[in-house]
Design a protein around this motif. Structure first.
Motif, PDB file in Angstrom:
ATOM      1  N   ARG A  58      81.538 -54.826 -89.007  1.00 48.76           N
ATOM      2  CA  ARG A  58      80.545 -53.736 -89.071  1.00 48.76           C
ATOM      3  C   ARG A  58      81.197 -52.377 -89.246  1.00 48.76           C
ATOM      4  NH1 ARG A  58      77.901 -54.423 -83.420  1.00 48.76           N
ATOM      5  NH2 ARG A  58      80.127 -54.512 -82.978  1.00 48.76           N
ATOM      6  N   PHE A  59      82.507 -52.295 -88.998  1.00 48.37           N
ATOM      7  CA  PHE A  59      83.211 -51.016 -89.081  1.00 48.37           C
ATOM      8  C   PHE A  59      83.364 -50.606 -90.543  1.00 48.37           C
ATOM      9  CE2 PHE A  59      87.368 -48.641 -89.007  1.00 48.37           C
ATOM     10  CZ  PHE A  59      86.830 -47.474 -88.487  1.00 48.37           C
ATOM     11  N   PRO A  60      82.796 -49.443 -90.926  1.00 53.98           N
ATOM     12  CA  PRO A  60      82.826 -49.020 -92.332  1.00 53.98           C
ATOM     13  C   PRO A  60      84.192 -48.477 -92.752  1.00 53.98           C
ATOM     14  CG  PRO A  60      81.725 -47.360 -91.016  1.00 53.98           C
ATOM     15  CD  PRO A  60      82.066 -48.492 -90.084  1.00 53.98           C
ATOM     16  N   LYS A  61      84.787 -49.123 -93.731  1.00 49.55           N
ATOM     17  CA  LYS A  61      86.093 -48.673 -94.220  1.00 49.55           C
ATOM     18  C   LYS A  61      86.265 -49.133 -95.652  1.00 49.55           C
ATOM     19  CE  LYS A  61      88.305 -52.649 -92.040  1.00 49.55           C
ATOM     20  NZ  LYS A  61      87.124 -53.163 -91.379  1.00 49.55           N
ATOM     21  N   ARG A  62      87.056 -48.374 -96.392  1.00 51.53           N
ATOM     22  CA  ARG A  62      87.390 -48.725 -97.778  1.00 51.53           C
ATOM     23  C   ARG A  62      88.852 -48.386 -97.998  1.00 51.53           C
ATOM     24  NH1 ARG A  62      83.267 -50.640 -97.100  1.00 51.53           N
ATOM     25  NH2 ARG A  62      81.334 -50.498 -98.249  1.00 51.53           N
ATOM     26  N   LYS A  63      89.537 -49.277 -98.674  1.00 53.21           N
ATOM     27  CA  LYS A  63      90.935 -49.022 -99.001  1.00 53.21           C
ATOM     28  C   LYS A  63      91.007 -48.606-100.467  1.00 53.21           C
ATOM     29  CE  LYS A  63      95.525 -50.761 -98.186  1.00 53.21           C
ATOM     30  NZ  LYS A  63      96.342 -51.868 -97.673  1.00 53.21           N
ATOM     31  N   VAL A  64      91.579 -47.456-100.705  1.00 54.40           N
ATOM     32  CA  VAL A  64      91.758 -46.933-102.057  1.00 54.40           C
ATOM     33  C   VAL A  64      93.255 -46.756-102.247  1.00 54.40           C
ATOM     34  CG1 VAL A  64      91.258 -45.055-103.646  1.00 54.40           C
ATOM     35  CG2 VAL A  64      89.538 -45.734-101.963  1.00 54.40           C
ATOM     36  N   GLY A  65      93.797 -47.539-103.161  1.00 50.37           N
ATOM     37  CA  GLY A  65      95.250 -47.548-103.308  1.00 50.37           C
ATOM     38  C   GLY A  65      95.842 -48.133-102.034  1.00 50.37           C
ATOM     39  N   GLY A  66      96.702 -47.402-101.399  1.00 49.82           N
ATOM     40  CA  GLY A  66      97.290 -47.865-100.150  1.00 49.82           C
ATOM     41  C   GLY A  66      96.753 -47.147 -98.932  1.00 49.82           C
ATOM     42  N   LYS A  67      95.656 -46.414 -99.086  1.00 55.69           N
ATOM     43  CA  LYS A  67      95.156 -45.571 -98.003  1.00 55.69           C
ATOM     44  C   LYS A  67      93.735 -45.981 -97.624  1.00 55.69           C
ATOM     45  CE  LYS A  67      95.114 -40.733 -96.704  1.00 55.69           C
ATOM     46  NZ  LYS A  67      95.524 -39.397 -97.045  1.00 55.69           N
ATOM     47  N   TRP A  68      93.468 -45.999 -96.310  1.00 54.98           N
ATOM     48  CA  TRP A  68      92.140 -46.300 -95.810  1.00 54.98           C
ATOM     49  C   TRP A  68      91.311 -45.033 -95.699  1.00 54.98           C
ATOM     50  CZ3 TRP A  68      90.138 -51.001 -95.406  1.00 54.98           C
ATOM     51  CH2 TRP A  68      91.005 -52.088 -95.328  1.00 54.98           C
ATOM     52  N   TYR A  69      90.023 -45.148 -96.050  1.00 54.79           N
ATOM     53  CA  TYR A  69      89.064 -44.052 -95.908  1.00 54.79           C
ATOM     54  C   TYR A  69      87.850 -44.549 -95.142  1.00 54.79           C
ATOM     55  CZ  TYR A  69      91.834 -41.561 -99.337  1.00 54.79           C
ATOM     56  OH  TYR A  69      92.859 -40.940 -99.987  1.00 54.79           O
ATOM     57  N   PHE A  70      87.271 -43.646 -94.347  1.00 56.05           N
ATOM     58  CA  PHE A  70      86.154 -43.984 -93.494  1.00 56.05           C
ATOM     59  C   PHE A  70      85.038 -42.959 -93.719  1.00 56.05           C
ATOM     60  CE2 PHE A  70      90.305 -44.712 -91.637  1.00 56.05           C
ATOM     61  CZ  PHE A  70      90.293 -46.091 -91.476  1.00 56.05           C
ATOM     62  N   PRO A  71      83.850 -43.401 -94.183  1.00 56.19           N
ATOM     63  CA  PRO A  71      82.754 -42.441 -94.378  1.00 56.19           C
ATOM     64  C   PRO A  71      82.320 -41.864 -93.028  1.00 56.19           C
ATOM     65  CG  PRO A  71      82.006 -44.701 -94.758  1.00 56.19           C
ATOM     66  CD  PRO A  71      83.470 -44.760 -94.503  1.00 56.19           C
ATOM     67  N   ASP A  73      79.703 -40.172 -91.598  1.00 56.95           N
ATOM     68  CA  ASP A  73      78.426 -40.437 -90.925  1.00 56.95           C
ATOM     69  C   ASP A  73      78.330 -41.876 -90.436  1.00 56.95           C
ATOM     70  OD1 ASP A  73      77.653 -37.822 -91.328  1.00 56.95           O
ATOM     71  OD2 ASP A  73      76.525 -38.263 -93.147  1.00 56.95           O
ATOM     72  N   LYS A  74      78.671 -42.824 -91.290  1.00 56.23           N
ATOM     73  CA  LYS A  74      78.598 -44.235 -90.899  1.00 56.23           C
ATOM     74  C   LYS A  74      79.619 -44.563 -89.814  1.00 56.23           C
ATOM     75  CE  LYS A  74      76.770 -45.992 -95.239  1.00 56.23           C
ATOM     76  NZ  LYS A  74      77.006 -46.891 -96.371  1.00 56.23           N
ATOM     77  N   THR A  75      80.785 -43.942 -89.894  1.00 56.06           N
ATOM     78  CA  THR A  75      81.817 -44.184 -88.893  1.00 56.06           C
ATOM     79  C   THR A  75      81.379 -43.648 -87.538  1.00 56.06           C
ATOM     80  OG1 THR A  75      83.541 -44.095 -90.582  1.00 56.06           O
ATOM     81  CG2 THR A  75      84.243 -43.802 -88.309  1.00 56.06           C
ATOM     82  N   LYS A  76      80.788 -42.475 -87.505  1.00 53.98           N
ATOM     83  CA  LYS A  76      80.295 -41.923 -86.244  1.00 53.98           C
ATOM     84  C   LYS A  76      79.227 -42.828 -85.642  1.00 53.98           C
ATOM     85  CE  LYS A  76      81.060 -36.988 -86.988  1.00 53.98           C
ATOM     86  NZ  LYS A  76      80.392 -35.687 -87.160  1.00 53.98           N
ATOM     87  N   GLU A  77      78.300 -43.309 -86.470  1.00 54.21           N
ATOM     88  CA  GLU A  77      77.263 -44.222 -85.986  1.00 54.21           C
ATOM     89  C   GLU A  77      77.888 -45.469 -85.378  1.00 54.21           C
ATOM     90  OE1 GLU A  77      74.179 -45.290 -88.763  1.00 54.21           O
ATOM     91  OE2 GLU A  77      74.113 -43.237 -89.539  1.00 54.21           O
ATOM     92  N   PHE A  78      78.848 -46.047 -86.095  1.00 53.68           N
ATOM     93  CA  PHE A  78      79.505 -47.248 -85.596  1.00 53.68           C
ATOM     94  C   PHE A  78      80.208 -46.978 -84.274  1.00 53.68           C
ATOM     95  CE2 PHE A  78      83.335 -49.656 -84.893  1.00 53.68           C
ATOM     96  CZ  PHE A  78      82.846 -50.948 -84.882  1.00 53.68           C
ATOM     97  N   LEU A  79      80.951 -45.882 -84.197  1.00 58.91           N
ATOM     98  CA  LEU A  79      81.711 -45.580 -82.987  1.00 58.91           C
ATOM     99  C   LEU A  79      80.802 -45.398 -81.782  1.00 58.91           C
ATOM    100  CD1 LEU A  79      84.402 -43.187 -84.480  1.00 58.91           C
ATOM    101  CD2 LEU A  79      84.768 -45.512 -83.610  1.00 58.91           C
ATOM    102  N   LEU A  80      79.659 -44.767 -81.956  1.00 57.32           N
ATOM    103  CA  LEU A  80      78.706 -44.606 -80.856  1.00 57.32           C
ATOM    104  C   LEU A  80      78.143 -45.960 -80.428  1.00 57.32           C
ATOM    105  CD1 LEU A  80      76.893 -41.352 -81.978  1.00 57.32           C
ATOM    106  CD2 LEU A  80      78.495 -41.605 -80.067  1.00 57.32           C
ATOM    107  N   MET A  81      77.823 -46.807 -81.403  1.00 56.08           N
ATOM    108  CA  MET A  81      77.323 -48.149 -81.104  1.00 56.08           C
ATOM    109  C   MET A  81      78.401 -48.957 -80.379  1.00 56.08           C
ATOM    110  SD  MET A  81      76.071 -51.082 -83.794  1.00 56.08           S
ATOM    111  CE  MET A  81      77.702 -51.136 -84.539  1.00 56.08           C
ATOM    112  N   TRP A  82      79.626 -48.902 -80.891  1.00 61.09           N
ATOM    113  CA  TRP A  82      80.741 -49.632 -80.297  1.00 61.09           C
ATOM    114  C   TRP A  82      80.962 -49.189 -78.845  1.00 61.09           C
ATOM    115  CZ3 TRP A  82      85.406 -47.915 -78.337  1.00 61.09           C
ATOM    116  CH2 TRP A  82      86.329 -48.901 -78.030  1.00 61.09           C
ATOM    117  N   LEU A  83      80.911 -47.871 -78.622  1.00 64.99           N
ATOM    118  CA  LEU A  83      81.127 -47.353 -77.279  1.00 64.99           C
ATOM    119  C   LEU A  83      80.036 -47.843 -76.325  1.00 64.99           C
ATOM    120  CD1 LEU A  83      82.991 -45.579 -75.589  1.00 64.99           C
ATOM    121  CD2 LEU A  83      81.513 -43.652 -76.150  1.00 64.99           C
TER     122      LEU A  83
END
Length: 87
Positions: A58-71, A73-83
């Protein structure tokens, strides 16, 4: 002679109010976080992030090249839910 008195509590309150507004503006400008920003915002080391939730599907992430990116708004929502799930 002129005397000027300053209410230090009021100055502090105004300063904190302005600081909050500035942080909101800066935060709104970010669309993605990178790994460094994610660890900074969560106050967790990368190994803790990986151990706790990085591999959660459920954790929103995308790998572009060799680097991870996290959107942001979606990441904040996930982190609050996870907590909430781990409280």
């Amino acid at each position: 002679m002129i005397n000027i008195s300053v209410d230090e509590n009021e100055v502090r309150r105004l300063y904190l109010e302005e600081l909050k507004e500035h942080i909101k503006k800066v935060d709104a400008e970010l669309i993605f976080w990178d790994t460094k920003e994610l660890t900074k915002r969560t106050c967790m080391s990368l190994s803790t992030v990986q151990k706790e939730f990085f591999y959660d599907p459920r954790f929103p992430k995308r790998k572009v090249g060799g680097k991870w990116y996290f959107p942001v708004d979606k990441t904040k929502e996930f982190l609050l839910m996870w907590l909430d799930e781990h409280a």
